[in-house]
Each structure stands twice: as C-alpha cells, then as structure tokens.
Design a protein around this motif. Structure first.
Motif, PDB file in Angstrom:
ATOM      1  N   ARG A  79       0.828  -1.212   0.000  1.00 26.11           N
ATOM      2  CA  ARG A  79       0.000   0.000   0.000  1.00 26.11           C
ATOM      3  C   ARG A  79       0.862   1.261   0.000  1.00 26.11           C
ATOM      4  O   ARG A  79       0.444   2.305  -0.467  1.00 26.11           O
ATOM      5  N   THR A  80       2.086   1.148   0.567  1.00 23.04           N
ATOM      6  CA  THR A  80       2.958   2.314   0.659  1.00 23.04           C
ATOM      7  C   THR A  80       4.112   2.235  -0.345  1.00 23.04           C
ATOM      8  O   THR A  80       5.084   2.974  -0.238  1.00 23.04           O
ATOM      9  N   HIS A  81       3.983   1.354  -1.314  1.00 26.52           N
ATOM     10  CA  HIS A  81       4.948   1.235  -2.410  1.00 26.52           C
ATOM     11  C   HIS A  81       4.785   2.442  -3.335  1.00 26.52           C
ATOM     12  O   HIS A  81       3.669   2.872  -3.602  1.00 26.52           O
ATOM     13  N   ASN A  82       5.897   2.997  -3.789  1.00 24.73           N
ATOM     14  CA  ASN A  82       5.865   4.130  -4.718  1.00 24.73           C
ATOM     15  C   ASN A  82       5.518   3.612  -6.109  1.00 24.73           C
ATOM     16  O   ASN A  82       6.369   3.112  -6.828  1.00 24.73           O
ATOM     17  N   LYS A  83       4.262   3.740  -6.486  1.00 30.72           N
ATOM     18  CA  LYS A  83       3.789   3.209  -7.766  1.00 30.72           C
ATOM     19  C   LYS A  83       4.179   4.093  -8.958  1.00 30.72           C
ATOM     20  O   LYS A  83       3.993   3.709 -10.098  1.00 30.72           O
ATOM     21  N   GLY A  84       4.763   5.241  -8.690  1.00 30.18           N
ATOM     22  CA  GLY A  84       5.104   6.162  -9.762  1.00 30.18           C
ATOM     23  C   GLY A  84       6.510   5.979 -10.314  1.00 30.18           C
ATOM     24  O   GLY A  84       7.003   6.840 -11.030  1.00 30.18           O
ATOM     25  N   ILE A  85       7.162   4.868  -9.987  1.00 24.08           N
ATOM     26  CA  ILE A  85       8.519   4.641 -10.488  1.00 24.08           C
ATOM     27  C   ILE A  85       8.559   3.383 -11.351  1.00 24.08           C
ATOM     28  O   ILE A  85       7.704   2.511 -11.238  1.00 24.08           O
ATOM     29  N   SER A  86       9.549   3.311 -12.206  1.00 18.52           N
ATOM     30  CA  SER A  86       9.714   2.152 -13.089  1.00 18.52           C
ATOM     31  C   SER A  86      10.217   0.952 -12.295  1.00 18.52           C
ATOM     32  O   SER A  86      10.693   1.097 -11.166  1.00 18.52           O
ATOM     33  N   GLN A  87      10.153  -0.230 -12.911  1.00 20.97           N
ATOM     34  CA  GLN A  87      10.662  -1.416 -12.225  1.00 20.97           C
ATOM     35  C   GLN A  87      12.159  -1.302 -11.926  1.00 20.97           C
ATOM     36  O   GLN A  87      12.565  -1.604 -10.812  1.00 20.97           O
ATOM     37  N   PRO A  88      12.994  -0.854 -12.871  1.00 19.65           N
ATOM     38  CA  PRO A  88      14.417  -0.702 -12.526  1.00 19.65           C
ATOM     39  C   PRO A  88      14.637   0.267 -11.363  1.00 19.65           C
ATOM     40  O   PRO A  88      15.485   0.023 -10.496  1.00 19.65           O
ATOM     41  N   GLU A  89      13.853   1.352 -11.337  1.00 20.38           N
ATOM     42  CA  GLU A  89      13.974   2.291 -10.212  1.00 20.38           C
ATOM     43  C   GLU A  89      13.512   1.647  -8.914  1.00 20.38           C
ATOM     44  O   GLU A  89      14.131   1.841  -7.861  1.00 20.38           O
ATOM     45  N   ALA A  90      12.429   0.869  -8.976  1.00 20.86           N
ATOM     46  CA  ALA A  90      11.939   0.178  -7.780  1.00 20.86           C
ATOM     47  C   ALA A  90      12.980  -0.820  -7.285  1.00 20.86           C
ATOM     48  O   ALA A  90      13.238  -0.919  -6.080  1.00 20.86           O
ATOM     49  N   LEU A  91      13.584  -1.572  -8.205  1.00 23.87           N
ATOM     50  CA  LEU A  91      14.625  -2.527  -7.818  1.00 23.87           C
ATOM     51  C   LEU A  91      15.759  -1.826  -7.088  1.00 23.87           C
ATOM     52  O   LEU A  91      16.210  -2.281  -6.032  1.00 23.87           O
ATOM     53  N   ALA A  92      16.220  -0.729  -7.654  1.00 22.44           N
ATOM     54  CA  ALA A  92      17.311   0.014  -7.027  1.00 22.44           C
ATOM     55  C   ALA A  92      16.882   0.589  -5.676  1.00 22.44           C
ATOM     56  O   ALA A  92      17.613   0.477  -4.687  1.00 22.44           O
ATOM     57  N   ASN A  93      15.696   1.186  -5.637  1.00 23.17           N
ATOM     58  CA  ASN A  93      15.203   1.781  -4.403  1.00 23.17           C
ATOM     59  C   ASN A  93      15.111   0.741  -3.291  1.00 23.17           C
ATOM     60  O   ASN A  93      15.590   0.959  -2.176  1.00 23.17           O
ATOM     61  N   TYR A  94      14.510  -0.411  -3.597  1.00 27.32           N
ATOM     62  CA  TYR A  94      14.299  -1.418  -2.555  1.00 27.32           C
ATOM     63  C   TYR A  94      15.591  -2.132  -2.177  1.00 27.32           C
ATOM     64  O   TYR A  94      15.815  -2.422  -1.002  1.00 27.32           O
ATOM     65  N   ALA A  95      16.457  -2.395  -3.133  1.00 20.53           N
ATOM     66  CA  ALA A  95      17.733  -3.031  -2.797  1.00 20.53           C
ATOM     67  C   ALA A  95      18.600  -2.103  -1.945  1.00 20.53           C
ATOM     68  O   ALA A  95      19.190  -2.524  -0.942  1.00 20.53           O
ATOM     69  N   TYR A 120      11.136  -3.570   2.953  1.00 24.87           N
ATOM     70  CA  TYR A 120      11.904  -3.528   1.706  1.00 24.87           C
ATOM     71  C   TYR A 120      11.951  -4.902   1.035  1.00 24.87           C
ATOM     72  O   TYR A 120      11.847  -5.005  -0.183  1.00 24.87           O
ATOM     73  N   ILE A 121      12.106  -5.959   1.812  1.00 28.25           N
ATOM     74  CA  ILE A 121      12.106  -7.307   1.240  1.00 28.25           C
ATOM     75  C   ILE A 121      10.759  -7.599   0.590  1.00 28.25           C
ATOM     76  O   ILE A 121      10.701  -8.114  -0.532  1.00 28.25           O
ATOM     77  N   ALA A 122       9.675  -7.266   1.279  1.00 26.72           N
ATOM     78  CA  ALA A 122       8.335  -7.524   0.746  1.00 26.72           C
ATOM     79  C   ALA A 122       8.123  -6.813  -0.580  1.00 26.72           C
ATOM     80  O   ALA A 122       7.592  -7.392  -1.537  1.00 26.72           O
ATOM     81  N   ASN A 123       8.525  -5.569  -0.660  1.00 32.69           N
ATOM     82  CA  ASN A 123       8.312  -4.808  -1.884  1.00 32.69           C
ATOM     83  C   ASN A 123       9.293  -5.190  -2.989  1.00 32.69           C
ATOM     84  O   ASN A 123       8.929  -5.199  -4.162  1.00 32.69           O
ATOM     85  N   LEU A 124      10.511  -5.551  -2.631  1.00 36.79           N
ATOM     86  CA  LEU A 124      11.464  -6.033  -3.624  1.00 36.79           C
ATOM     87  C   LEU A 124      10.951  -7.322  -4.255  1.00 36.79           C
ATOM     88  O   LEU A 124      11.005  -7.488  -5.475  1.00 36.79           O
ATOM     89  N   ALA A 125      10.403  -8.202  -3.436  1.00 34.74           N
ATOM     90  CA  ALA A 125       9.803  -9.428  -3.968  1.00 34.74           C
ATOM     91  C   ALA A 125       8.587  -9.094  -4.829  1.00 34.74           C
ATOM     92  O   ALA A 125       8.432  -9.631  -5.928  1.00 34.74           O
ATOM     93  N   ALA A 126       7.737  -8.205  -4.357  1.00 31.95           N
ATOM     94  CA  ALA A 126       6.491  -7.893  -5.071  1.00 31.95           C
ATOM     95  C   ALA A 126       6.744  -7.324  -6.468  1.00 31.95           C
ATOM     96  O   ALA A 126       6.045  -7.705  -7.409  1.00 31.95           O
ATOM     97  N   VAL A 127       7.732  -6.443  -6.614  1.00 32.27           N
ATOM     98  CA  VAL A 127       7.972  -5.879  -7.942  1.00 32.27           C
ATOM     99  C   VAL A 127       8.545  -6.922  -8.901  1.00 32.27           C
ATOM    100  O   VAL A 127       8.635  -6.676 -10.098  1.00 32.27           O
ATOM    101  N   ASN A 128       8.895  -8.086  -8.350  1.00 36.45           N
ATOM    102  CA  ASN A 128       9.358  -9.205  -9.170  1.00 36.45           C
ATOM    103  C   ASN A 128       8.337 -10.334  -9.207  1.00 36.45           C
ATOM    104  O   ASN A 128       8.661 -11.455  -9.599  1.00 36.45           O
ATOM    105  N   SER A 129       7.106 -10.029  -8.790  1.00 37.54           N
ATOM    106  CA  SER A 129       5.998 -10.997  -8.778  1.00 37.54           C
ATOM    107  C   SER A 129       6.342 -12.256  -7.984  1.00 37.54           C
ATOM    108  O   SER A 129       6.004 -13.366  -8.383  1.00 37.54           O
ATOM    109  N   ILE A 130       7.007 -12.063  -6.854  1.00 37.49           N
ATOM    110  CA  ILE A 130       7.369 -13.161  -5.960  1.00 37.49           C
ATOM    111  C   ILE A 130       6.635 -12.952  -4.648  1.00 37.49           C
ATOM    112  O   ILE A 130       6.698 -11.868  -4.062  1.00 37.49           O
ATOM    113  N   GLU A 131       5.938 -13.989  -4.195  1.00 42.72           N
ATOM    114  CA  GLU A 131       5.252 -13.913  -2.902  1.00 42.72           C
ATOM    115  C   GLU A 131       6.234 -14.245  -1.780  1.00 42.72           C
ATOM    116  O   GLU A 131       7.081 -15.147  -1.921  1.00 42.72           O
ATOM    117  N   LEU A 132       6.098 -13.527  -0.656  1.00 42.22           N
ATOM    118  CA  LEU A 132       6.972 -13.780   0.484  1.00 42.22           C
ATOM    119  C   LEU A 132       6.864 -15.221   0.983  1.00 42.22           C
ATOM    120  O   LEU A 132       7.864 -15.797   1.406  1.00 42.22           O
TER     121      LEU A 132
END
Length: 117
Positions: free
Chosen positions: A12-28, A67-79
């Motif tokens: 719910r608090t994931h920044n939906k306004g960024i690209s997947q590469p940006e999300a990957l970098a942000n969460y990692a 961060y782990i939850a959202n990093l997994a989510a942007v890669n379509s991986i369930e915790l």
C-alpha cells in the motif's frame, strides 16, 4: 498475520510512480540501509555497552521486512514462496539442524560456492 498478507499491506505504501528498474534500485538500496541500521543497533550493544533496545530493533527489522516484501512484489514473488524455498534449502543443507561440521563440509563449499547461509 501471514507473510503474503503482510506483503499486500506493505505494498500500500509502495511508490507506484517509479519504473521497475527504479523500484529494484530503491528497494535493494533501502534494504541495505535498513540492514545497516540493524547492524548498528547490535554494534552499539556488543561493543559500546548500550542496552539492546528491543523496540528499536523491532522497528528496524520491520523496515528490513518492508523492503524485502516490496522487492519481492515488484518481481511478482510472494513472500511465502521465498520463505518456503529458504526453509527447504536449509532442511536439505542441515537435515538434523545446524552444526559446524555440516557447515564446513557443505556440498556447495566443495564445488567452490561461497554462499554463507
């Protein structure tokens, strides 16, 4: 609360306004920063004589989990999938639970794999 429910709520608090590469970098990068804050809590306790602040530790671990939850989510991986794979790996590696001999003589180590878990 189960892991997938947590992941959904954390999203719910994931920044939906960024690209997947940006999300990957942000969460990692966020994950490493928060893990550093956990390490700092432990360092202060072990080496500086501070009391281990359990509430602060929970907050920092929660940030790591977010961060782990959202990093997994942007890669379509369930915790739950991550958790299950990890437990299966550890059961195979340490069928009787952790011991030093199995850690030293891991099959991966014999093949040159230097993974530490």
């Amino acid at each position: 609360m189960d892991l997938n429910e947590y992941q959904e709520l954390a999203g719910r608090t994931h920044n939906k306004g960024i690209s997947q590469p940006e999300a990957l970098a942000n969460y990692a990068l966020g994950l490493t920063g928060e893990a550093g804050e956990v390490a700092d809590q432990i360092k202060k306790h072990v080496f500086h004589g501070h009391e281990l602040d359990q509430e602060e530790l929970k907050k920092e671990l929660g940030d790591v989990l977010w961060y782990i939850a959202n990093l997994a989510a942007v890669n379509s991986i369930e915790l739950s999938e991550v958790a299950e794979m990890n437990i299966n790996k550890l059961k195979k590696r340490y069928p009787e639970g952790f011991n030093q001999a199995d850690s030293i003589n891991r099959i991966e180590n014999q093949k040159g794999d230097d993974k530490n878990v």
